[in-house]
Design a protein around this motif. Structure first.
Motif, PDB file in Angstrom:
ATOM      1  N   ILE A   1       7.237 -13.235  -1.004  1.00 35.01           N
ATOM      2  CA  ILE A   1       8.376 -13.206  -0.084  1.00 35.01           C
ATOM      3  C   ILE A   1       8.006 -14.034   1.146  1.00 35.01           C
ATOM      4  N   ASP A   2       8.935 -14.883   1.539  1.00 36.63           N
ATOM      5  CA  ASP A   2       8.714 -15.735   2.705  1.00 36.63           C
ATOM      6  C   ASP A   2      10.069 -16.074   3.318  1.00 36.63           C
ATOM      7  N   SER A   3      10.156 -17.195   3.989  1.00 42.90           N
ATOM      8  CA  SER A   3      11.396 -17.549   4.681  1.00 42.90           C
ATOM      9  C   SER A   3      12.544 -17.826   3.719  1.00 42.90           C
ATOM     10  N   GLU A   4      12.226 -18.034   2.425  1.00 40.17           N
ATOM     11  CA  GLU A   4      13.285 -18.334   1.460  1.00 40.17           C
ATOM     12  C   GLU A   4      13.351 -17.316   0.323  1.00 40.17           C
ATOM     13  N   ASN A   5      12.210 -16.784  -0.078  1.00 39.29           N
ATOM     14  CA  ASN A   5      12.130 -15.993  -1.306  1.00 39.29           C
ATOM     15  C   ASN A   5      12.212 -14.493  -1.034  1.00 39.29           C
ATOM     16  N   ILE A   6      12.847 -13.794  -1.981  1.00 37.76           N
ATOM     17  CA  ILE A   6      12.988 -12.343  -1.903  1.00 37.76           C
ATOM     18  C   ILE A   6      12.640 -11.718  -3.251  1.00 37.76           C
ATOM     19  N   LEU A   7      12.548 -10.393  -3.271  1.00 40.11           N
ATOM     20  CA  LEU A   7      12.350  -9.632  -4.500  1.00 40.11           C
ATOM     21  C   LEU A   7      13.545  -8.704  -4.685  1.00 40.11           C
ATOM     22  N   ILE A   8      14.025  -8.579  -5.927  1.00 41.01           N
ATOM     23  CA  ILE A   8      15.139  -7.675  -6.215  1.00 41.01           C
ATOM     24  C   ILE A   8      14.764  -6.745  -7.361  1.00 41.01           C
ATOM     25  N   GLY A   9      15.581  -5.692  -7.561  1.00 41.47           N
ATOM     26  CA  GLY A   9      15.325  -4.715  -8.609  1.00 41.47           C
ATOM     27  C   GLY A   9      15.874  -5.138  -9.960  1.00 41.47           C
ATOM     28  N   THR A  10      15.316  -4.555 -10.986  1.00 44.93           N
ATOM     29  CA  THR A  10      15.688  -4.932 -12.356  1.00 44.93           C
ATOM     30  C   THR A  10      17.137  -4.580 -12.677  1.00 44.93           C
ATOM     31  N   ARG A  11      17.648  -3.467 -12.134  1.00 44.94           N
ATOM     32  CA  ARG A  11      19.030  -3.083 -12.405  1.00 44.94           C
ATOM     33  C   ARG A  11      20.011  -4.060 -11.748  1.00 44.94           C
TER      34      ARG A  11
ATOM     35  N   SER B   1      16.731   2.314  -6.023  1.00 38.89           N
ATOM     36  CA  SER B   1      15.944   1.170  -5.555  1.00 38.89           C
ATOM     37  C   SER B   1      16.144  -0.044  -6.443  1.00 38.89           C
ATOM     38  N   ASN B   2      16.151   0.176  -7.748  1.00 43.66           N
ATOM     39  CA  ASN B   2      16.316  -0.944  -8.676  1.00 43.66           C
ATOM     40  C   ASN B   2      17.707  -1.570  -8.596  1.00 43.66           C
ATOM     41  N   THR B   3      18.683  -0.815  -8.088  1.00 38.41           N
ATOM     42  CA  THR B   3      20.052  -1.308  -8.020  1.00 38.41           C
ATOM     43  C   THR B   3      20.396  -1.931  -6.676  1.00 38.41           C
TER      44      THR B   3
ATOM     45  N   ASP C   1      10.466  -3.285 -10.901  1.00 40.74           N
ATOM     46  CA  ASP C   1      10.953  -2.028 -11.469  1.00 40.74           C
ATOM     47  C   ASP C   1      10.199  -0.892 -10.770  1.00 40.74           C
ATOM     48  N   LEU C   2      10.854  -0.259  -9.802  1.00 45.25           N
ATOM     49  CA  LEU C   2      10.228   0.817  -9.033  1.00 45.25           C
ATOM     50  C   LEU C   2      10.453   2.184  -9.672  1.00 45.25           C
ATOM     51  N   GLU C   3      11.013   2.185 -10.897  1.00 46.79           N
ATOM     52  CA  GLU C   3      11.257   3.420 -11.645  1.00 46.79           C
ATOM     53  C   GLU C   3      12.155   4.378 -10.861  1.00 46.79           C
TER      54      GLU C   3
ATOM     55  N   ARG D   1       0.827  -1.209   0.000  1.00 45.21           N
ATOM     56  CA  ARG D   1       0.000   0.000   0.000  1.00 45.21           C
ATOM     57  C   ARG D   1       0.861   1.259   0.000  1.00 45.21           C
ATOM     58  N   LEU D   2       2.062   1.151   0.524  1.00 47.42           N
ATOM     59  CA  LEU D   2       2.970   2.295   0.553  1.00 47.42           C
ATOM     60  C   LEU D   2       3.949   2.280  -0.622  1.00 47.42           C
ATOM     61  N   TYR D   3       4.574   1.139  -0.862  1.00 46.10           N
ATOM     62  CA  TYR D   3       5.653   1.075  -1.849  1.00 46.10           C
ATOM     63  C   TYR D   3       5.198   0.652  -3.244  1.00 46.10           C
ATOM     64  N   ASN D   4       3.969   0.178  -3.384  1.00 50.76           N
ATOM     65  CA  ASN D   4       3.418  -0.221  -4.680  1.00 50.76           C
ATOM     66  C   ASN D   4       4.366  -1.171  -5.413  1.00 50.76           C
ATOM     67  N   ILE D   5       4.597  -2.312  -4.797  1.00 51.52           N
ATOM     68  CA  ILE D   5       5.563  -3.286  -5.320  1.00 51.52           C
ATOM     69  C   ILE D   5       4.899  -4.303  -6.252  1.00 51.52           C
ATOM     70  N   VAL D   6       3.773  -4.829  -5.820  1.00 53.42           N
ATOM     71  CA  VAL D   6       3.151  -5.963  -6.515  1.00 53.42           C
ATOM     72  C   VAL D   6       2.861  -5.641  -7.973  1.00 53.42           C
ATOM     73  N   ASP D   7       2.297  -4.465  -8.246  1.00 58.14           N
ATOM     74  CA  ASP D   7       1.925  -4.119  -9.618  1.00 58.14           C
ATOM     75  C   ASP D   7       3.135  -3.843 -10.500  1.00 58.14           C
ATOM     76  N   ARG D   8       4.325  -3.750  -9.892  1.00 55.77           N
ATOM     77  CA  ARG D   8       5.508  -3.440 -10.681  1.00 55.77           C
ATOM     78  C   ARG D   8       6.527  -4.589 -10.689  1.00 55.77           C
ATOM     79  N   ILE D   9       6.006  -5.780 -10.468  1.00 58.91           N
ATOM     80  CA  ILE D   9       6.824  -6.983 -10.670  1.00 58.91           C
ATOM     81  C   ILE D   9       6.833  -7.278 -12.166  1.00 58.91           C
ATOM     82  N   ILE D  10       8.007  -7.205 -12.786  1.00 61.26           N
ATOM     83  CA  ILE D  10       8.074  -7.403 -14.241  1.00 61.26           C
ATOM     84  C   ILE D  10       8.438  -8.841 -14.609  1.00 61.26           C
TER      85      ILE D  10
END
Length: 401
Positions: A157-167, A205-207, A199-201, A142-151
């Motif tokens: 995200i859980d005990s094993e999985n993470i999200l990283i930036g496109t750069r 953040s992307n790097t 891609d948070l534009e 709701r704050l960072y608007n991450i889900v809609d910008r998963i490319i």
């Protein structure tokens, strides 16, 4: 005895007798109002776009643990070597109570507790420093608007999985499902899997940003049961310093930082836009008022004989003065109402021609205010002609002197 209704009818009669003149001044006022609507809507919408671009996905107020070294020096009555830290350094111990308090506070939209820390990633001889942000994704989105910008991949995200930036993914040739080994400041190595690339534009953040589950971040940074940051978004971003001061007084052992502290250039730019818009609108309003006054003064001269006859028939000086006050009000009102349509048309034309990168919205409350101010301006503009009319002597006017 003459009534206001009679004066109203006479005032309208004066206006309709010189239709061309009345239409011209009403049209001129409408254009002035259209300029006001266009400029105010453009500046307001541009400000809203800039604020959303710079602050839409970041905290307006951040709460951290503050300087725990100073706390330790004041709490302990014994000499300490400067640089020692308390054992609870970099953690907010009563975060759950603070979050509950903030959630119910007026003007606050979102409260997102996070655990933030740093890690080093090395691959193929290349090393980079990463910022780890542990967050409850359902709340943090709701704050960072991450889900809609998963490319690529999925927003998990859980005990094993993470999200990283496109750069970061491009720089290190990382793909969905790849394993990353992160070296923490403690020297411990944490192994994680990439489930999604965002891609948070934003280049930084992307790097450098890694989104991790809150519980996992608490575990690897030894913050179990605690958070390091409480991030707040509010309805009116310009109220951030005021609210930050209130929260700082309530929680003096924490550090409360509004976005304005390090954004002086943005604030100056926004203030400059607002001030420029106000000055232009004031100039347009003054020009409009002078136009109304000029036309009504001409009307006094044109209608001197009629005014003299009215006074000879028993009309009071005050009543004849009201004729021009009424005309000023009517001209201001009808001109502003017509200007609303002109203003909307100008905005539509501009949008189709320039195709700006932001939406231009027209606030209904601002339209009502412009009509009200224009009508009052018309009334004020009628005062000078009214006073001139009141001073006319009926005998001298009828004689043509």
């Amino acid at each position: 005895m003459m009534t206001m209704r009679y004066e109203f009818r006479i005032g309208i009669g004066f206006m309709t007798h010189s239709k061309g003149q009345s239409i011209f001044i009403i049209s001129a006022i409408a254009l002035g109002v259209a300029v006001q609507i266009f400029i105010s809507s453009l500046v307001t919408s541009l400000q809203a776009s800039l604020i959303d671009r710079f602050l839409g996905e970041s905290a307006h107020i951040s709460i951290t643990d503050g300087n725990t070294r100073d706390q330790l020096l004041t709490l302990e009555n014994k000499p300490l070597i400067y640089g020692n830290f308390s054992l609870t350094q970099n953690r907010i111990t009563d975060s759950s109570n603070i979050v509950d308090y903030l959630k119910d506070y007026e003007n606050i939209k979102i409260v997102v507790p996070t655990v933030e820390g740093n890690a080093i990633y090395n691959r193929g001889g290349k090393t980079t420093s990463l910022t780890i942000r542990g967050v409850d994704l359902s709340l943090g989105d709701r704050l960072y608007n991450i889900v809609d910008r998963i490319i690529k991949g999925v927003p998990v995200i859980d005990s094993e999985n993470i999200l990283i930036g496109t750069r970061l993914a491009q720089d290190y040739d990382l793909k969905i499902g790849d394993i990353m080994q992160l070296t923490l400041s403690s020297g411990k190595i944490e192994t994680v899997r990439i489930s999604g690339i965002f891609d948070l534009e934003n280049t930084n953040s992307n790097t450098n940003l890694v989104i991790m589950d809150l519980n996992k971040a608490q575990r690897i940074f030894d913050k179990k049961g605690y958070v390091t940051n409480i991030n707040i978004q509010i309805d009116d971003v310009f109220q951030a310093p005021i609210l930050a001061e209130i929260f700082q007084q309530k929680y003096p052992y924490l550090e409360v930082v509004p976005w304005t502290r390090d954004s002086e250039n943005i604030i100056k730019a926004l203030k400059s836009q607002t001030e420029t818009s106000v000055i232009i609108q004031i100039v347009v309003m003054l020009a409009t008022s002078m136009s109304i006054a000029s036309v009504l003064l001409v009307t006094v001269i044109q209608k001197m004989k009629e005014i003299g006859i009215l006074k000879a028939m028993g009309a009071l000086d005050k009543s004849t003065g009201y004729l021009f006050i009424i005309q000023g009000a009517l001209i201001g009102f009808f001109g502003s109402v017509l200007g609303l349509f002109f203003g909307v048309a100008v905005i539509e034309f501009y949008v189709n021609l320039a195709q700006p990168s932001f939406d231009i919205t027209i606030a209904p409350s601002k339209l009502i205010l412009i009509v009200f101010v224009s009508t009052i301006s018309g009334i004020i503009s009628g005062i000078a002609p009214a006073r001139k009319c009141m001073k006319l002597s009926p005998i001298e006017v009828i004689k043509g002197e």
